[in-house]
Motif scaffolding. Structure first.
Motif, PDB file in Angstrom:
ATOM      1  N   SER A   1      40.338  43.484  28.232  1.00 11.10           N
ATOM      2  CA  SER A   1      41.445  44.047  28.975  1.00 11.10           C
ATOM      3  C   SER A   1      42.168  42.802  29.607  1.00 11.10           C
ATOM      4  O   SER A   1      41.563  41.817  29.746  1.00 11.10           O
TER       5      SER A   1
ATOM      6  N   TYR B   1      39.844  39.701  30.669  1.00 14.35           N
ATOM      7  CA  TYR B   1      38.503  40.010  31.032  1.00 14.35           C
ATOM      8  C   TYR B   1      37.812  40.305  29.457  1.00 14.35           C
ATOM      9  O   TYR B   1      38.396  40.862  28.682  1.00 14.35           O
TER      10      TYR B   1
ATOM     11  N   SER C   1      32.438  42.390  28.551  1.00 14.93           N
ATOM     12  CA  SER C   1      31.432  42.737  29.509  1.00 14.93           C
ATOM     13  C   SER C   1      31.789  42.982  30.906  1.00 14.93           C
ATOM     14  O   SER C   1      31.329  42.970  31.855  1.00 14.93           O
ATOM     15  N   GLY C   2      33.195  42.702  30.879  1.00 14.45           N
ATOM     16  CA  GLY C   2      33.915  42.584  32.121  1.00 14.45           C
ATOM     17  C   GLY C   2      33.853  41.277  32.886  1.00 14.45           C
ATOM     18  O   GLY C   2      34.446  41.234  34.062  1.00 14.45           O
TER      19      GLY C   2
END
Length: 254
Positions: A190, A224, A227-228
């Motif tokens: 993202s 990102y 896994s963020g």
């Protein structure tokens, strides 16, 4: 007491405006030198300069460093669409965006490794201020004309000892963050973009060919992984009088 509507520079600006509207100088034509125009109007060069600066701010004239003052070309405002699809085309998003508009994309870049992360950048990347990053300054061009600026930061804890340490060198030079990170097993899931209005600094204005204080769109973007974890962040500057920013979203069926 209000401003004098008949101040000398305003009188000169009004007459040059009239001559431009009458077609005495066509778009792109070079005006006589500042000294010559000052003599023609019987004013000092400082008055003539102030008059020209007013017309530049109005978009009727444009100054070119070391060359002179020209009748401005009509400014075409184009749309720059930003969406998740722009990251799925297997090439630089900027090159693909400009290709969609029928323009040839190019850019100049300067990377500096082992650059300490400023506090704000560290916060955006989830690292400590002072941690080593690769900072890359970009000037993006379409058909040779400046379109946008960007400053990108990537943590060296992610890219050190890999072929993609420097974004514009190595086997994936110019491929964009998503493709480069994928090559080392990092999958970007993202991106977060925060647009804000701003005014061009002198340095930004010089690079973009606009005036100091002109309106710009400032975009803070962070990528990102799945896994963020933030893996890259950038500050993007787009001149607002030439480009409007549009965001495209997918709508999932219920």
């Amino acid at each position: 007491m209000g401003h004098d509507a008949h101040a000398p520079y305003q009188v000169v600006a009004a007459d040059i405006r009239r001559r431009l509207e009458a077609g005495e100088w066509s778009a792109g034509a070079k005006l006589p030198s500042r000294a010559q125009l000052a003599r023609d109007y019987g004013v000092g060069t400082n008055v003539l300069q102030k008059a020209q600066e007013r017309l530049i701010a109005e978009g009727l004239l444009e100054g070119r460093a070391g060359s002179g003052t020209y009748a401005a070309q009509p400014r075409e405002r184009r749309r720059m669409i930003r969406s998740r699809h722009r990251e799925r085309r297997g090439t630089s998003p900027f090159r693909a965006d400009m290709s969609d508009l029928g323009r040839a994309a190019s850019w100049e870049a300067n990377s500096q490794a082992r650059t300490p992360a400023p506090e704000g950048i560290g916060h955006r990347l989830g690292i400590n201020p002072g941690d080593a990053c690769v900072r890359t300054d970009y000037e993006f061009l379409a058909d040779g004309h400046p379109v946008q600026l960007a400053t990108s930061w990537e943590p060296m804890s992610i890219t050190a000892d890999t072929p993609i340490l420097l974004p514009e060198m190595g086997p994936l030079a110019g491929q964009g963050v998503v493709e480069r990170m994928r090559s080392i097993g990092i999958h970007i899931k993202s991106a977060l973009e925060i647009p804000r209005p701003g005014r061009a600094t002198p340095e930004q204005a010089n690079l973009l060919g606009i005036n100091t204080g002109d309106q710009v769109m400032l975009i803070e973007r962070t990528y990102y992984d799945d896994s963020g974890r933030p893996v890259e962040t950038a500050d993007i500057v787009v001149p607002a009088d030439r480009w409007e920013i549009a965001y495209e979203f997918s709508v999932e069926a219920p």
